[in-house]
Structure formats: structure tokens, C-alpha cells
Design an enzyme around this catalytic site. Sequence first.
Site, short mmCIF file in Angstrom:
data_model
loop_
_atom_site.label_atom_id
_atom_site.label_comp_id
_atom_site.label_asym_id
_atom_site.label_seq_id
_atom_site.Cartn_x
_atom_site.Cartn_y
_atom_site.Cartn_z
N LYS A 140 0.50 -0.64 -0.28
CA LYS A 140 0.29 0.24 0.18
C LYS A 140 1.32 1.29 -0.14
O LYS A 140 1.01 2.03 0.98
CB LYS A 140 -0.83 -0.01 1.27
CG LYS A 140 -2.10 1.21 1.07
CD LYS A 140 -1.84 2.53 1.71
CE LYS A 140 -2.85 3.57 1.44
NZ LYS A 140 -2.06 4.17 1.97
N SER A 194 4.69 8.43 9.98
CA SER A 194 4.98 9.58 11.13
C SER A 194 5.15 8.19 12.15
O SER A 194 3.78 7.23 11.94
CB SER A 194 4.05 10.48 11.92
OG SER A 194 2.87 9.85 11.52
N GLU A 215 9.50 1.63 10.90
CA GLU A 215 10.10 3.06 11.02
C GLU A 215 9.36 3.80 10.90
O GLU A 215 8.95 4.01 9.74
CB GLU A 215 11.34 2.78 9.53
CG GLU A 215 12.30 3.43 9.42
CD GLU A 215 11.83 4.65 9.09
OE1 GLU A 215 12.41 5.36 10.01
OE2 GLU A 215 12.25 4.92 7.93
N CYS A 249 14.10 10.68 5.84
CA CYS A 249 14.29 10.16 8.01
C CYS A 249 15.16 10.63 8.49
O CYS A 249 15.43 10.50 9.41
CB CYS A 249 13.15 8.55 7.90
SG CYS A 249 14.54 7.71 7.36
#
Length: 468
Positions: A140, A194, A215, A249
Site C-alpha cells: 500500500k 510518522s 520505521e 527520515c
Amino acid sequence: MSTPDEVQASVVQARAAAARWAAAGWGGRRAALLGWKRSLAARMDEVAETVAAETGKPHHDARAEVLLALVHLDWAARNARRVLGRRRVPSGPLSAHQRALLAYRPMGVIGVIGPWNYPVYTPMGSIGYALAAGNGVVFKPSELTSSVGELLARSFADAVPEHAGLFLAVTGPGTVGEVLAGSAGVDKVAFTGSPGTARKVAAACAATLTPLLAECGGKDAVLVGEGADLDAVADAVVWGAMANAGQTCAGVERVYVVGSAYDGLCERIVSRARGLTPGEDYGPLTLPGQLAVVERHVKEALAAGARALLGGPGSLRPPFVGPVVLTEVPEDASAMTEETFGPVVAVNRVRDMDEAVARANSSAYGLGAAVFAGSRAAGQAVAERLRAGAVSVDSVLGFAAVPALPFGGTGESGYGRIHGADGLRAFATPRSMTVRRFAPLADLTSFATPGARAARAVELGRWWHGRW
């Protein structure tokens, strides 16, 4: 937008295809994945164009992202058998009559929920490794990069049509991911996003005890000692903070500089950052709502006493943000405690490396970091003290391009690892096996063993372990 029934059907289809995938064996899976890799390499421009169209990042950045994905897919395909294949392990003196074997079996179907900032590279750290471990995958992608996700799934079916249905994409907003993680019946979920969204995914997984790999970003720090090459540091910091418009990130968001190196480094960082042009050197903020986050962090920092060495609130020109370099930012400001995810970097002076380590470790995040200490030995010593899942010495994000290294963090950065041997094991279940080779002199698992003989065997073991 995929309906719940379509998500469920995709999982069922991937599970059926996974049975054929298992029958292909290590060699067959390796050949198929390497064939897919070669096909993706040949279609690099097509994939990169789709990435650039949906994220806004420059075409050359998108090509580099696809290359990183190829590197990881290649490693996973070539190393899966070595890492996960059956091997003999020591039985120990008590079980010398048993042959001990360890192997890893596929989990089944992995649900991968990917991000929009690196819509090929980041999810490939789960997709490629999960496939190499023998699983089916339902992916997804972010609703902002749905076309990238569909293209990846289609490219797999085009490259290895005999395994069509093994890797499928479902698209739509977060509710689709909630179905995939909750009621669709996957055997594990790999999520990137997030911390707040990760908590929602974890709640969906909890209902069925589905394991989750999360993550969730970082607030990565660079630590700079007085003996560091300031030109090299400035170059690394500006790239680490501004590349992909800061939407990385493990990008650089905080810099702690020791003593006399501070003024010179600030000058060099500002000089390099001033030469960047949004829209050419990096793209826009892909997520419109992120502009408000960046603006809030910058304004709150300045209101709390920080100084802007470059840029400021006026740097926001939607959808772009010009480079912003802050200094003297209070450690409790949102710009130091929350993930900014924009081309903003805070550079603060510290007394010594001990203070730099303490400040870097004070974050709720624990993903990545970098150290420039003046020598490799000193840098490695500092790196050992950092609470981070990955650290680069004399570079930033060096670990991202090394497929043998696991990647992941702690705290608000999530849990679990992708990449490397740990990344392969993350999508497999260990299976232990013993094979009895001969009858032991004192079988402690049989009522037929005379009591005196069993007692002597236990006493011998006690003596052995008491002695050694």
C-alpha cells in the site's frame, strides 16, 4: 481507492502465489528477483519520471533513488539462501546425541505500507527482502505516490509473469492501510511513516496479534569536533539537511559543534546553502501540510531566541522552501525536538564532545547520526556512545547505500530492522530441528533410564558447569 474486499482479495491472491514461490526454491527465487532487478534497471527512466511527477523531486534525484533500490534488491536476492537457508548449529555436551539444525521459513504474506518521500527506495527495503525470504507482498503506497506503487507491482509481473500475483499493490488513503494491517489477514506489516500513524497501525495489528515493523523517522544529529575538516563537514551537512528538500527520515536536522570550530563551520554552511536553488537542486515539499510544520518550527525557534543565519519564515514560498540555517536554538524548541522534514538545519555550539553526545542522545528519536571528530578512530569512539540505530563517521547517510547493514531505530523512530541479514530475518520465522543420531548413555528424556544413571549424568553436568 481499493475497497476492503479488494484488499482482502489481494492478500488471498498473494498467498496462493506464495505457494508457487516457495516451490521455486532458493535458486528459482534468486533468478526471478535478479530478473526483476535487471528489468527495473532497464526501466529506470520510466520509474524515475513517475517518482518525479508524483513527488516533485528532480529527475536526477529520482534516478539515484531507483539505483539505491536496485542495490538493495540485488543484495537480498543474492544473500537470502546464505542467511536463511538451513544450517547446523552446535548441540552442546548435554545433547551431543542430537544433530541441531536451524532454518528460516517464510511468514506468508507481508503487508507493506510505504511513504511518499522515497516511494521506491524505502519500501524496497521491505518488499525486496520479504520476497527474497519467500513471502508474498501486498503493497500500500502513500496516496501521494500511488502510481509509483502500481508501477512497481506491474514491473514485477512484467519481468516474471510466471509469478504474477505474488507482489500486488492496493491504493488509497490511510483507511486502506488500516484494512491491510487489520482485517485483511497478512502475516506481518512493515510500515514507514510518522510515529502518530505508526501507533494507529500498531493498534490495527494488535487486534489480530499481527507483528509490526515500524520505521518512523528521526531527528538526526551531526557531531563536529575541533579537528574536523570544516569544508567537508559543511558539504555533508548541507547535503544531508537540504537534499530531497529535507524530506529524509535520516536527514540532518541538528548539528552540535565543539568550541573553535563553530564560527568557521557556520560560515561554510551558510555559504553553501545560499547557493542552492529550490526547484533545481531540490524539489518542493510533497505533502502540503508539511509547510505549516516547517513554518511553525522556524517561527517558534526565533521567538525563543534563536538566530537565523540564512532564511527564515520568508523562505516559505509554497510549494517550495528555501534553505534555512538556524543557530542558538533552545534545546526544548520544537525545531530541536520534533521532526521538521524540511530544508531546515539548526547549528548549536557545545563545550566538548561529551556535551554533544548528551544533547544528541536527549532526543526521543534514535534513528541515525554522523560524527566528524578529526580522526576516524576518535569518530568511531564517539559513534559507539550514540543512541542511534546507524551512525556514519566522516560522512552523512553512508549506511543507506550499504545493503549488508541493518537500518532502523529506537524510541519514536520505531522498532525492527530492514536491510541486511537482519532485514531478511525480519520477514522469516526461525524453525529449530533436532535429529537424534544415537542413543545417549543417560537419556534424561526417558522414564526407562535407571535413576542412578540419570543422577550421575546430572551430577556430571553440575560439576562441569560449576568448574567452567
